[in-house]
Design a protein around this motif. Structure first.
Motif, mmCIF file in Angstrom:
data_model
loop_
_atom_site.group_PDB
_atom_site.id
_atom_site.type_symbol
_atom_site.label_atom_id
_atom_site.label_comp_id
_atom_site.label_asym_id
_atom_site.label_seq_id
_atom_site.Cartn_x
_atom_site.Cartn_y
_atom_site.Cartn_z
ATOM 1 N N ALA A 12 1.045 -1.223 -0.426
ATOM 2 C CA ALA A 12 -0.434 -0.386 -0.170
ATOM 3 C C ALA A 12 0.769 1.407 0.248
ATOM 4 C CB ALA A 12 -0.867 0.150 1.223
ATOM 5 N N SER A 13 1.951 1.395 0.263
ATOM 6 C CA SER A 13 3.094 2.154 0.728
ATOM 7 C C SER A 13 4.432 2.274 -0.555
ATOM 8 C CB SER A 13 3.671 2.186 1.618
ATOM 9 O OG SER A 13 4.026 2.136 2.470
ATOM 10 N N ASP A 14 5.653 1.137 0.414
ATOM 11 C CA ASP A 14 6.690 1.152 -0.621
ATOM 12 C C ASP A 14 7.568 -0.281 0.065
ATOM 13 O OD1 ASP A 14 7.716 2.048 1.919
ATOM 14 O OD2 ASP A 14 9.079 2.854 1.602
ATOM 15 N N GLY A 15 6.056 -1.495 0.666
ATOM 16 C CA GLY A 15 6.545 -2.577 1.072
ATOM 17 C C GLY A 15 6.110 -3.533 -0.556
ATOM 18 N N ALA A 16 7.089 -4.817 -0.799
ATOM 19 C CA ALA A 16 6.838 -5.562 -1.321
ATOM 20 C C ALA A 16 5.828 -6.101 -1.527
ATOM 21 C CB ALA A 16 7.960 -6.187 -1.420
ATOM 22 N N LEU A 17 5.060 -6.944 0.021
ATOM 23 C CA LEU A 17 3.959 -7.960 0.174
ATOM 24 C C LEU A 17 3.387 -7.010 0.000
ATOM 25 C CD1 LEU A 17 6.024 -9.782 2.856
ATOM 26 C CD2 LEU A 17 5.866 -9.922 -0.017
ATOM 27 N N ALA A 18 1.524 -7.657 -0.028
ATOM 28 C CA ALA A 18 0.308 -7.528 0.394
ATOM 29 C C ALA A 18 0.183 -7.375 2.226
ATOM 30 C CB ALA A 18 -0.645 -8.231 -0.465
ATOM 31 N N PRO A 19 -0.937 -6.329 1.889
ATOM 32 C CA PRO A 19 -0.576 -6.385 3.189
ATOM 33 C C PRO A 19 -1.231 -7.503 4.365
ATOM 34 C CG PRO A 19 -2.367 -4.217 2.349
ATOM 35 C CD PRO A 19 -1.561 -5.863 1.745
ATOM 36 N N ALA A 20 -2.645 -8.178 3.554
ATOM 37 C CA ALA A 20 -2.601 -9.696 4.335
ATOM 38 C C ALA A 20 -1.365 -10.714 4.469
ATOM 39 C CB ALA A 20 -3.377 -10.336 3.569
ATOM 40 N N GLU A 21 -0.718 -10.784 3.262
ATOM 41 C CA GLU A 21 0.277 -11.113 3.382
ATOM 42 C C GLU A 21 1.333 -11.316 4.277
ATOM 43 O OE1 GLU A 21 3.621 -13.147 -0.045
ATOM 44 O OE2 GLU A 21 2.422 -10.932 -0.678
ATOM 45 N N VAL A 22 1.396 -9.447 4.571
ATOM 46 C CA VAL A 22 3.041 -9.106 5.503
ATOM 47 C C VAL A 22 2.681 -9.716 7.244
ATOM 48 C CG1 VAL A 22 2.166 -7.156 5.696
ATOM 49 C CG2 VAL A 22 5.295 -6.946 5.824
ATOM 50 N N ILE A 23 1.159 -9.454 6.941
ATOM 51 C CA ILE A 23 0.269 -10.194 8.227
ATOM 52 C C ILE A 23 0.575 -11.625 8.723
ATOM 53 C CG2 ILE A 23 -1.329 -10.235 10.016
ATOM 54 C CD1 ILE A 23 -0.832 -6.717 9.374
ATOM 55 N N ARG A 24 0.123 -12.568 7.964
ATOM 56 C CA ARG A 24 0.368 -13.426 7.693
ATOM 57 C C ARG A 24 1.709 -13.967 7.949
ATOM 58 N NH1 ARG A 24 -3.495 -13.724 3.695
ATOM 59 N NH2 ARG A 24 -2.122 -14.043 2.321
ATOM 60 N N ARG A 25 3.267 -13.107 7.365
ATOM 61 C CA ARG A 25 3.647 -13.269 7.822
ATOM 62 C C ARG A 25 4.897 -13.255 9.114
ATOM 63 N NH1 ARG A 25 8.805 -13.595 3.681
ATOM 64 N NH2 ARG A 25 10.783 -13.254 4.478
ATOM 65 N N ALA A 26 4.357 -12.265 9.197
ATOM 66 C CA ALA A 26 4.741 -11.904 10.811
ATOM 67 C C ALA A 26 3.873 -12.951 12.100
ATOM 68 C CB ALA A 26 4.166 -10.952 11.034
ATOM 69 N N HIS A 27 3.292 -13.526 11.650
ATOM 70 C CA HIS A 27 2.466 -14.234 12.771
ATOM 71 C C HIS A 27 2.773 -15.624 12.031
ATOM 72 C CE1 HIS A 27 -0.642 -17.948 13.139
ATOM 73 N NE2 HIS A 27 -0.894 -16.561 14.148
ATOM 74 N N GLU A 28 3.934 -16.212 10.836
ATOM 75 C CA GLU A 28 4.488 -17.405 10.984
ATOM 76 C C GLU A 28 5.314 -17.242 11.824
ATOM 77 O OE1 GLU A 28 4.954 -17.230 6.347
ATOM 78 O OE2 GLU A 28 3.453 -18.195 6.713
ATOM 79 N N ARG A 29 6.579 -16.055 11.896
ATOM 80 C CA ARG A 29 8.019 -15.682 13.163
ATOM 81 C C ARG A 29 6.893 -15.480 14.293
ATOM 82 N NH1 ARG A 29 7.697 -15.675 7.933
ATOM 83 N NH2 ARG A 29 9.823 -15.781 6.490
#
Length: 284
Positions: A12-29
């Motif tokens: 939505a700004s200058d990240g590479a992942l969609a909002p849902a994807e980055v939240i899932r990535r945080a959850h996986e970690r």
């Protein structure tokens, strides 16, 4: 290693992942509390919030507001946490900050063309999911993908910082305005990654005092761009100025930067964690 991350970005700004994807990535970690903080933009919050809710991951509304501060109009970033995302004044203020990004991007591309790099505007736009949010990071990714520079960090050093051929200054929000929008929407304002700013002790203290006078309450102590020495330095500053302390990876994309999303250092024991201040604002 802590699992609270209150500063990272999506496409939505200058990240590479969609909002849902980055939240899932945080959850996986194994993150235990997160806040999506896109630059001057709330567009990714609904998707991020709903994804976090589905995963049972506690979530705070977040944003990273761009500020021009001081006699040299130095760019400073202010993270907002735990605010009402529907607040009209906050939304209008952030919209005013975003204006002019495309004109700035055209000028950046023109400057790069003068040093032999053609097609930079179109190349940067190819990496930008939201044209209104085009930024230096999108230009950096284009230059890396085109093989001209080895990595994003090197692009910034060679082309996209003051005095370099692709840098174009932009006037962002006033400090008091940005803090006021966040506080007026019921949130807490945080000075982001203070170790990145080219300031000595006098300027840092002036920034903090003006920030507090505007209603700011916290400073990022643990940051993806802070060394351990930086972290302990800003922990002492937080204690001295009676600020709450925050932690964030400043994650933008896999393989970029120093930290993955959901991975931050533990705050030093002298710190007052900002999430304690925000306990009533956390969405579960």
């Amino acid at each position: 290693m802590a699992s609270i991350d209150l500063h990272f970005h999506s496409c939505a700004s200058d990240g590479a992942l969609a909002p849902a994807e980055v939240i899932r990535r945080a959850h996986e970690r194994e993150a235990t509390l997160v806040a999506l903080t896109d630059h001057d933009c709330l567009a990714g919050l609904d998707e991020a919030r709903s994804t976090a809710a589905a995963l049972g991951l506690p979530f705070l509304n977040g944003v990273e507001a761009s500020v021009s501060w001081g006699s040299k109009a130095q760019t400073v970033h202010i993270v907002g946490l735990g605010f009402d995302a529907g607040n009209a004044a906050l939304r209008a203020g952030l919209d005013s900050v975003r204006r002019g990004r495309i004109d700035r991007a055209h000028e950046m591309a023109a400057q790069l063309a003068r040093v032999g790099i053609d097609g930079a505007f179109e190349g940067a736009m190819a990496f930008c999911a939201n044209p209104d949010q085009i930024s230096r990071t999108h230009f950096a990714r284009f230059l890396v993908e085109s093989g001209r520079v080895k990595d994003v960090r090197t692009v910034f050093r060679k082309y996209l910082t003051p005095g370099k051929p692709g840098y174009v200054p932009h006037h962002w929000a006033a400090l008091a305005d940005a803090v006021g929008w966040i506080v007026g929407a019921g949130g807490v304002a945080v000075i982001a990654h203070p170790g990145r700013y080219d300031m000595g002790r006098t300027l840092t203290e002036r920034l903090i005092n003006e920030f507090k006078d505007a209603g700011g309450e916290a400073i990022e102590v643990a940051s993806g761009s802070h060394s351990l020495d930086d972290m302990h330095k800003y922990a002492l500053i937080a204690q001295r100025f009676e600020l709450w302390s925050s932690a964030g990876s400043d994650f933008h994309a896999p393989g970029e930067g120093c930290r993955d999303v959901g991975r931050t250092d533990d705050l030093p024991p002298i710190c007052r964690p900002v999430w304690e201040r925000l306990a009533d604002h956390i969405l579960v």
